[in-house]
Motif scaffolding. Sequence first.
Motif, mmCIF file in Angstrom:
data_model
loop_
_atom_site.group_PDB
_atom_site.id
_atom_site.type_symbol
_atom_site.label_atom_id
_atom_site.label_comp_id
_atom_site.label_asym_id
_atom_site.label_seq_id
_atom_site.Cartn_x
_atom_site.Cartn_y
_atom_site.Cartn_z
ATOM 1 N N SER A 247 0.842 -1.190 0.000
ATOM 2 C CA SER A 247 0.000 0.000 0.000
ATOM 3 C C SER A 247 0.879 1.242 0.000
ATOM 4 N N ARG A 248 0.287 2.372 -0.356
ATOM 5 C CA ARG A 248 1.053 3.631 -0.385
ATOM 6 C C ARG A 248 1.710 3.895 0.965
ATOM 7 N N ASP A 249 0.985 3.713 2.060
ATOM 8 C CA ASP A 249 1.543 3.999 3.379
ATOM 9 C C ASP A 249 2.724 3.103 3.700
ATOM 10 N N ARG A 250 2.633 1.824 3.314
ATOM 11 C CA ARG A 250 3.732 0.904 3.623
ATOM 12 C C ARG A 250 4.925 1.161 2.709
ATOM 13 N N GLN A 251 4.703 1.594 1.482
ATOM 14 C CA GLN A 251 5.813 1.986 0.613
ATOM 15 C C GLN A 251 6.576 3.151 1.231
ATOM 16 N N VAL A 252 5.826 4.138 1.707
ATOM 17 C CA VAL A 252 6.462 5.324 2.288
ATOM 18 C C VAL A 252 7.144 4.970 3.604
ATOM 19 N N ASP A 253 6.558 4.075 4.381
ATOM 20 C CA ASP A 253 7.199 3.634 5.623
ATOM 21 C C ASP A 253 8.573 3.039 5.359
ATOM 22 N N LEU A 254 8.689 2.292 4.278
ATOM 23 C CA LEU A 254 9.975 1.670 3.944
ATOM 24 C C LEU A 254 11.057 2.727 3.745
ATOM 25 N N CYS A 255 10.712 3.818 3.093
ATOM 26 C CA CYS A 255 11.660 4.921 2.910
ATOM 27 C C CYS A 255 11.867 5.693 4.214
ATOM 28 N N ALA A 256 10.771 5.829 4.977
ATOM 29 C CA ALA A 256 10.830 6.625 6.205
ATOM 30 C C ALA A 256 11.697 6.001 7.280
ATOM 31 N N LEU A 257 11.987 4.715 7.176
ATOM 32 C CA LEU A 257 12.889 4.096 8.144
ATOM 33 C C LEU A 257 14.179 4.898 8.255
ATOM 34 N N CYS A 258 14.647 5.449 7.120
ATOM 35 C CA CYS A 258 15.897 6.220 7.124
ATOM 36 C C CYS A 258 15.744 7.655 6.640
ATOM 37 N N HIS A 259 14.644 7.968 5.969
ATOM 38 C CA HIS A 259 14.491 9.304 5.384
ATOM 39 C C HIS A 259 13.433 10.138 6.101
ATOM 40 N N PHE A 271 17.525 -3.103 12.906
ATOM 41 C CA PHE A 271 17.480 -4.178 11.919
ATOM 42 C C PHE A 271 16.315 -5.142 12.153
ATOM 43 N N SER A 272 15.340 -4.743 12.976
ATOM 44 C CA SER A 272 14.159 -5.578 13.187
ATOM 45 C C SER A 272 13.056 -5.274 12.185
ATOM 46 N N TYR A 273 13.104 -4.098 11.540
ATOM 47 C CA TYR A 273 12.002 -3.689 10.677
ATOM 48 C C TYR A 273 11.859 -4.633 9.488
ATOM 49 N N VAL A 274 10.628 -5.010 9.211
ATOM 50 C CA VAL A 274 10.297 -5.877 8.080
ATOM 51 C C VAL A 274 9.545 -5.052 7.039
ATOM 52 N N PRO A 275 10.065 -4.924 5.820
ATOM 53 C CA PRO A 275 9.364 -4.159 4.785
ATOM 54 C C PRO A 275 7.927 -4.624 4.615
ATOM 55 N N GLY A 276 7.038 -3.677 4.481
ATOM 56 C CA GLY A 276 5.631 -3.978 4.343
ATOM 57 C C GLY A 276 4.855 -3.869 5.643
ATOM 58 N N LYS A 277 5.564 -3.749 6.765
ATOM 59 C CA LYS A 277 4.922 -3.576 8.059
ATOM 60 C C LYS A 277 4.840 -2.091 8.402
ATOM 61 N N GLU A 305 4.940 14.550 3.326
ATOM 62 C CA GLU A 305 3.586 14.275 3.815
ATOM 63 C C GLU A 305 2.819 15.534 4.167
ATOM 64 N N LYS A 306 3.498 16.666 4.279
ATOM 65 C CA LYS A 306 2.816 17.941 4.512
ATOM 66 C C LYS A 306 2.375 18.588 3.200
ATOM 67 N N LEU A 311 -1.063 15.029 -0.206
ATOM 68 C CA LEU A 311 -2.370 14.903 0.453
ATOM 69 C C LEU A 311 -3.503 14.751 -0.548
ATOM 70 N N SER A 312 -3.320 15.270 -1.761
ATOM 71 C CA SER A 312 -4.371 15.232 -2.775
ATOM 72 C C SER A 312 -4.229 14.053 -3.730
ATOM 73 N N SER A 313 -3.144 13.288 -3.590
ATOM 74 C CA SER A 313 -2.881 12.198 -4.533
ATOM 75 C C SER A 313 -2.732 10.894 -3.773
ATOM 76 N N PRO A 314 -3.779 10.100 -3.672
ATOM 77 C CA PRO A 314 -3.744 8.871 -2.861
ATOM 78 C C PRO A 314 -2.682 7.876 -3.280
ATOM 79 N N ASN A 315 -2.242 7.947 -4.523
ATOM 80 C CA ASN A 315 -1.257 6.982 -5.007
ATOM 81 C C ASN A 315 0.166 7.533 -5.036
ATOM 82 N N MET A 316 0.348 8.782 -4.645
ATOM 83 C CA MET A 316 1.684 9.370 -4.688
ATOM 84 C C MET A 316 2.543 8.812 -3.561
ATOM 85 N N SER A 317 3.750 8.378 -3.919
ATOM 86 C CA SER A 317 4.717 7.896 -2.943
ATOM 87 C C SER A 317 6.098 8.379 -3.363
ATOM 88 N N CYS A 318 7.095 7.983 -2.640
ATOM 89 C CA CYS A 318 8.461 8.383 -2.989
ATOM 90 C C CYS A 318 8.832 7.892 -4.386
#
Length: 396
Positions: A247-259, A271-277, A305-306, A311-318
């Motif tokens: 999902s868009r949120d989980r894609q962005v979470d993967l980047c947000a781990l470091c960005h 190193f516990s984070y699992v992509p997709g969670k 995210e601000k 906010l206007s594009s539900p499919n926009m991700s990194c």
Amino acid sequence: MAARMALLVALLALLGAALQTATQATPEPPHEKFAGDAACLSCHRDQGTSYVHTAHHLTSQSASKDSILGSFQERSNVLMIADPATATDNPGLYFKMEAKPNGFYQTAVAGWPGQLKTRTERMDVVIGSGVRGQSYLYWHGDRLYELPVSYWSDGGRWINSPGFKDGTMIFSRAVIPRCMECHATFVQARSPDPLGNQYDPASLVTGIACERCHGPGQAHIALHQAKRNATPVVSSPEAILNPAKFSRDRQVDLCALCHNGIRSEELVPAFSYVPGKSLDSYLHPNEGDLAAHPNVHGNQVGLLEKSRCYLSSPNMSCSTCHDVHHAERPAAAYSDRCLSCHRVESCGMSKTMGNKVAENCIDCHMPVEPTNAIISETAGQVIRPKMRNHWIKVYP
């Protein structure tokens, strides 16, 4: 008796539930099932051969003549803070970078004429792709420390490592797991202490490898080898993670781990984070309003995210703009992503610039700004990186 047995059963059930919850909250890192980047190339050569040149893949490397960008040539290999030869009230200090047959070294020389003290340590690990610069780490047994001199790409020069006090020769800054988590694929910590710096040196996997985002690949490779060998295989998924299907949120979470630089408080070990969670189960969520400007390592996700675009594009991700498998394009080239939604005529500057405005939406709506979070003070000069603000908007 029956009451006691019932109580015992209830207690065991509670203990079992607690253990299950603890296990779910702190999953074991799956590094032992990693296959390595080379194993991915036989089927994914196009993505793999381009990915090795990206900043992600090069964000840490073993120290070598190819990975260290700073010069070891005479006169270019000295960082002079204050010349000890002319020191009077305060001691002098300089650092010398040297290439020797058994490695690359930083030596600090401090004191007064005839009363000099030195400290030498080897550069073992390079941190940073060199886009902005590099820092260097050294092993002391199984403990990992940051060296006092870094390399700055702007001007091609040696500088004090960011955060080190100008005029000091500090070799004791511990490198903690959370730092390594964003600059390496894996290293096994020998302590649960989030501020510890004791690791198994042999376990270090440098760079951000394929399996940091796609998960361990051994099962995926075995599955496809079985298919090629015409071995009967029970119908199963691909046994690999594909972030494009998150999902868009989980894609962005993967980047947000470091960005998402301000999210640094860990809820579970590095190193516990699992992509997709959900990242909220691994790092403490942000609280309060975010700064409007680049922070720490950019805080790209928090600022994106601000943005009204986000906010206007539900499919926009990194990945709407960034292709993680290829090196970054020049900033202005990303204007084509803006123009997939926006019309040139909608820009207020088009009245004066015409169609030329389409050549560079980025520098106006995502300006490069200095950051106050990463600063080097070197020989009395303040040096700070510039980062692109990912809050997409109209700036004054």
